[in-house]
Design a protein around this motif. Structure first.
Motif, PDB file in Angstrom:
ATOM      1  N   ASP A  51       8.850  -6.126   8.518  1.00 22.83           N
ATOM      2  CA  ASP A  51       7.867  -7.045   7.966  1.00 22.83           C
ATOM      3  C   ASP A  51       7.414  -6.415   6.656  1.00 22.83           C
ATOM      4  O   ASP A  51       7.177  -5.203   6.637  1.00 22.83           O
ATOM      5  N   PRO A  52       7.299  -7.097   5.544  1.00 27.53           N
ATOM      6  CA  PRO A  52       7.600  -8.513   5.283  1.00 27.53           C
ATOM      7  C   PRO A  52       9.107  -8.838   5.246  1.00 27.53           C
ATOM      8  O   PRO A  52       9.936  -7.962   5.417  1.00 27.53           O
ATOM      9  N   VAL A  53       9.377 -10.103   4.978  1.00 23.82           N
ATOM     10  CA  VAL A  53      10.748 -10.572   4.907  1.00 23.82           C
ATOM     11  C   VAL A  53      11.053 -10.937   3.447  1.00 23.82           C
ATOM     12  O   VAL A  53      10.172 -11.397   2.731  1.00 23.82           O
ATOM     13  N   ARG A  65       4.994 -12.148   4.317  1.00 21.58           N
ATOM     14  CA  ARG A  65       4.792 -11.522   5.618  1.00 21.58           C
ATOM     15  C   ARG A  65       5.315 -12.433   6.717  1.00 21.58           C
ATOM     16  O   ARG A  65       5.326 -13.657   6.561  1.00 21.58           O
TER      17      ARG A  65
ATOM     18  N   PHE B 386       6.388  -3.781  -0.822  1.00 20.96           N
ATOM     19  CA  PHE B 386       7.209  -4.458   0.191  1.00 20.96           C
ATOM     20  C   PHE B 386       7.445  -3.549   1.395  1.00 20.96           C
ATOM     21  O   PHE B 386       7.281  -3.942   2.546  1.00 20.96           O
ATOM     22  N   ASP B 389       3.829  -2.465   3.181  1.00 18.59           N
ATOM     23  CA  ASP B 389       2.794  -3.442   3.490  1.00 18.59           C
ATOM     24  C   ASP B 389       2.457  -3.521   4.975  1.00 18.59           C
ATOM     25  O   ASP B 389       1.308  -3.680   5.354  1.00 18.59           O
ATOM     26  N   ARG B 390       3.475  -3.370   5.811  1.00 18.55           N
ATOM     27  CA  ARG B 390       3.254  -3.502   7.260  1.00 18.55           C
ATOM     28  C   ARG B 390       2.172  -2.540   7.748  1.00 18.55           C
ATOM     29  O   ARG B 390       1.367  -2.874   8.606  1.00 18.55           O
ATOM     30  N   MET B 393      -1.376  -3.416   5.937  1.00 16.36           N
ATOM     31  CA  MET B 393      -1.896  -4.705   6.379  1.00 16.36           C
ATOM     32  C   MET B 393      -2.821  -4.533   7.591  1.00 16.36           C
ATOM     33  O   MET B 393      -3.833  -5.203   7.704  1.00 16.36           O
ATOM     34  N   PHE B 497       0.424 -12.590   0.898  1.00 15.85           N
ATOM     35  CA  PHE B 497       1.239 -11.529   0.321  1.00 15.85           C
ATOM     36  C   PHE B 497       2.263 -12.110  -0.647  1.00 15.85           C
ATOM     37  O   PHE B 497       2.606 -11.480  -1.638  1.00 15.85           O
TER      38      PHE B 497
END
Lengths: 77, 738
Positions: A51-53, A65, B386, B389-390, B393, B497
């Motif tokens: 994640d994200p894609v 996301r 990218f 972010d997970r 977040m 995002f």
């Protein structure tokens, strides 16, 4: 032909957007970037933590996301 | 001829590159009133034309969701530029035209700069710009912003438009039968009542009502609530109808039709492509296969961040050294030429030390912005966001938050001043605010000597492990506080995002230099004004009121007594000796004794000052965390700069001047003092980690957050948090018998 949410698409899977089911700011941003019904997309890959894609759409790469991709319905080939 | 020209376009379309190419060094960076969005303007001169060029913030659309969009819109309304230059990425035409359409609907004279035709060509894309110009009804000029190709033609076209002063008829797109019918009714209503027609074309207002644009809705309410209600009602009706019949919203419908309109233009032979566009792998994608690879990606990122960190903090040491020695020299010069007294103290300790300390950051900021601009302009920063972010977040932050944390000292030894400024790369307002408020918790280079001192005094066994442990605590603390802030004062849904991964590009050197220079200059200007003022105030607090004469005389008498007691030969030797000259044992002893009295005087004076009195008064509260008045004064001094904590502690312990880098004597004193224990030291370390940032950082927070409120908040909230943590540690530790 099957419809599924973009969140559940596999890497390198292609399809055509059939619906964007969200309004407000998120909906606006998704649409501004060209994700509108009828658009061809391909899932390019996911971040190391899945994640994200990353998508290829209209010749550029877009990331969103998973919980944002949840609102986008895609008709996959 | 003079004209104002607005430069608008998508992020990553090469807008800033074009702006730099046009204006070069003749540019000026300010802020749009009331917001933190940068406003860049510059002058372009060609033949008899003298054009003021304003770089609008990069946006994908003209809605009211982001500050950037609102600012761009307001500029068009308030400053009425004669012409818009809409810069468009030729290799990414469809999405870029989405904004172009909205400019056309607004009805301001415009020309399109078709940028990066070289990149498009290399991708096998050929664009028929003449045809595109005909279909859009505006001039389209192919350019390459990086090397200036086509810029003269572009500016000539813009100048022609501004001379003609031709009224553009706003573009009318069909939005489908249902919406079109409503639009006609709405426009009739708007025209009949002169509703906002002074500012916007009637159809634009109708469109914005249909898009549910909050800013226009509230403007409408103010102008004529009756008409506003009527229009809102029309929108409501058609929106209910749309949902019943086709299950969609008006704003979605509008986006669909806009993209439909773009497709219809493009299909008329505008683009000729070689090969299968959708599945083609560009160089950029090939690079991404490695750089964002599940296993290699994070490793390479770690390496890149380490190199960035090394670059910023190691290579800047040399110029930082120059600045420091320059101010050291200046201080020395002032000391020698001014008589001992308040003026000398003000000039040396207040002005030169204060401003010098803060200007010492300037090379750091320069290196940081150079490094970050390099990562941003090349496109790598978007990949970092990218990949990370997970994690971020979870704490209500954004993948890009990592930059600010690392620069601030996420790898021990950074600095929060450039760290807070590094949050500019974040486009999500709430995430950005939470990041810049928590970045100062990281262990900056100025906190390290204090930690080193305390570790040496109390935990000498395991320096490395403890430093690592403290780094983990500050990361944990920053992330948890960020989450807390996002759940309370900066509440709100995460900013979407949705982000473009721009193709990798080689940054232009000119762009990097301009970017770096203007940021550094902004900071230096601040150092000369606000920071100078605060540094004088802090100096005054630690100096006034001065010791009463009777006390001073006491110390002088003691010194006299010492001199009197010593044999006169020794006194003579001591007084006539050059600095650094070898003294006899007797004379050395006298010197030491005099120094003790001198230090005692400094301690008494410090305690007598406002800061000293505040420190002493606060002892009643801070004793719960284990801090005595000496520590309190040092912590107050730490607001000027964290390095000051060590030297102030030295003065408070009558040790005279203590060099933060060589603090063995202080470390021994603390270790032997009954007021100190490992528990007190630990409590103090935690306090220093989390309490109010130094004022240079606070000034940056105020600037970046856009209001004093957040600067005051960071001082109050952080200190309260730090005190609570320190008290908990001290009390629990005391109970457990440490």
């Amino acid at each position: 032909m099957a419809r599924l949410m973009m969140r559940n698409m596999d890497d390198n899977q292609s399809g055509t957007i059939s619906a964007v089911k969200v309004s407000g700011e998120l909906g606006r941003r998704i649409r501004d970037m060209g994700l509108v019904p009828g658009t061809d997309i391909r899932v390019q890959g996911r971040a190391p933590l899945y994640d994200p894609v990353a998508l290829r759409v209209r010749g550029f790469t877009l990331t969103l996301r998973n919980n944002e991709a949840e609102h986008i319905e895609v008709e996959v080939c | 001829m003079e004209a104002t020209i607005a430069l608008g376009g998508n992020p990553n379309s090469g807008k800033t590159t074009l702006f730099n190419e046009l204006t070069g060094a003749r540019q000026h960076v300010g802020n749009y009133p009331g917001v933190t969005v940068e406003k860049k303007e510059g002058i372009y001169i060609q033949n008899e034309y003298h054009m003021r060029i304003v770089d609008l913030p990069g946006t994908y659309s003209l809605t009211a969701y982001s500050v950037e969009e609102v600012v761009a819109r307001d500029f068009l309304v308030n400053e009425k530029p004669e012409v818009i230059i809409n810069i468009v990425d030729a290799s990414n035409l469809e999405r870029n035209l989405y904004l172009t359409l909205q400019f056309l609907e607004r009805g301001i004279p415009m020309c399109v700069a078709l940028n990066m035709i070289d990149v498009a060509k290399s991708r096998g894309i050929k664009i028929d710009e003449k045809r595109l110009s005909k279909l859009l009804g505006v001039p389209v000029i192919p350019i390459i912003a990086r090397n200036g190709y086509g810029k003269h033609d572009l500016m000539l076209a813009a100048a022609d438009l501004s001379v003609e002063k031709k009224q553009m008829t706003p573009l009318q797109i069909s939005y489908g039968d249902d919406l079109d019918r409503t639009f006609i009714e709405m426009e009739k209503e708007i025209r009949a009542n002169d509703f906002l027609t002074g500012t916007y074309p009637a159809r634009w207002t109708a469109l914005k009502y249909m898009e549910n644009d909050e800013l226009i809705l509230s403007k409408g309410q103010k102008q004529n609530s009756e008409v506003a209600a009527k229009l809102e009602n029309m929108v409501k009706n058609v929106s209910v109808h749309l949902q019943e019949t086709v299950d969609t919203y008006p704003e979605a419908m509008i986006a669909d039709y806009r993209y439909g309109y773009i497709s219809s233009i493009i299909k008329q032979g505008i683009i000729r492509k070689k090969g299968d566009e959708q599945n083609r792998l560009y160089t950029s994608d090939k690079i991404d296969r490695v750089l964002t690879n599940r296993f290699m990606g994070p490793l390479i990122m770690l390496l890149v961040l380490l190199v960035l960190y090394q670059f910023v903090f190691t290579y800047s040491e040399v110029p930082v050294g120059w600045v420091e020695s320059f101010f050291g020299w200046l201080g020395h010069l002032a000391s020698e030429n001014l008589a001992d007294g308040l003026l000398r103290s003000l000039v040396v300790s207040g002005i030169i030390d204060g401003v010098g300390g803060v200007l010492g950051f300037a090379p750091l900021i320069m290196f940081m912005f150079f490094g970050i601009s390099l990562l941003e302009d090349s496109g790598y920063l978007a990949r970092v966001a990218f990949m990370l972010d997970r994690i971020f977040m979870i704490f209500g932050l954004h993948g890009s938050s990592v930059m600010a944390y690392i620069i601030s000292g996420g790898i021990a030894g950074g600095c929060a001043v450039p760290g807070v400024m590094a949050t500019r790369t974040l486009r999500s307002p709430r995430e950005r605010l939470a990041t810049l408020l928590t970045a100062p918790f990281m262990n900056c280079g100025a906190k390290l000597p204090i930690f080193a001192l305390l570790i040496a005094a109390f935990f000498s066994e395991s320096k490395g492990t403890l430093m690592f442990f403290f780094t983990l605590i500050s990361w944990g603390g920053a992330l948890i506080v960020a989450k807390f802030l996002r759940l309370t004062v900066i509440r709100g849904a995460p900013t979407p995002f949705v982000m473009e991964l721009p193709p990798y590009r080689l940054p232009t050197f000119k762009g990097l230099v301009i970017h770096t220079w203007e940021r550094t200059w902004q900071y230096v200007k601040k150092a000369g004004t606000v920071i100078l003022g605060i540094s004088i105030i802090i100096w005054a607090m630690m100096t006034f009121p001065t010791l009463p004469d009777s006390k001073v005389q006491d110390f002088e008498r003691k010194q006299e007594a010492l001199r009197g007691a010593a044999p006169s030969a020794i006194v003579l030797e001591f007084e006539s000796a050059d600095k650094g000259a070898e003294l006899s044992a007797e004379a050395q002893k006298l010197k030491e004794r005099l120094k003790v009295i001198h230090s005692k005087k400094a301690e008494t004076a410090l305690r007598y000052s406002i800061a000293g009195r505040i420190g002493t008064a606060l002892e009643k509260i801070t004793q719960f965390a284990g801090f005595d008045w000496r520590t309190n004064i040092a912590l107050l001094g730490g607001f000027a700069a964290k390095e000051v904590v060590v030297s102030t502690l030295g003065t408070a312990y009558s040790l005279g001047e203590v060099d933060p880098e060589e603090s063995e004597s202080l470390s021994e004193t603390l270790a032997n003092s009954p007021a100190w224990s490992p528990l007190v030291a630990f409590s103090l370390i935690i306090f220093i980690m989390f309490y109010a940032p130094c004022f240079a950082t606070v000034v940056c927070i105020v600037k970046e957050a856009g209001t004093w409120k957040w600067g005051v908040f960071s001082m109050g909230f952080n200190t309260l948090l730090a005190f609570t943590l320190a008290t908990l540690i001290f009390q629990a530790g005391s109970l457990l018998g440490y």
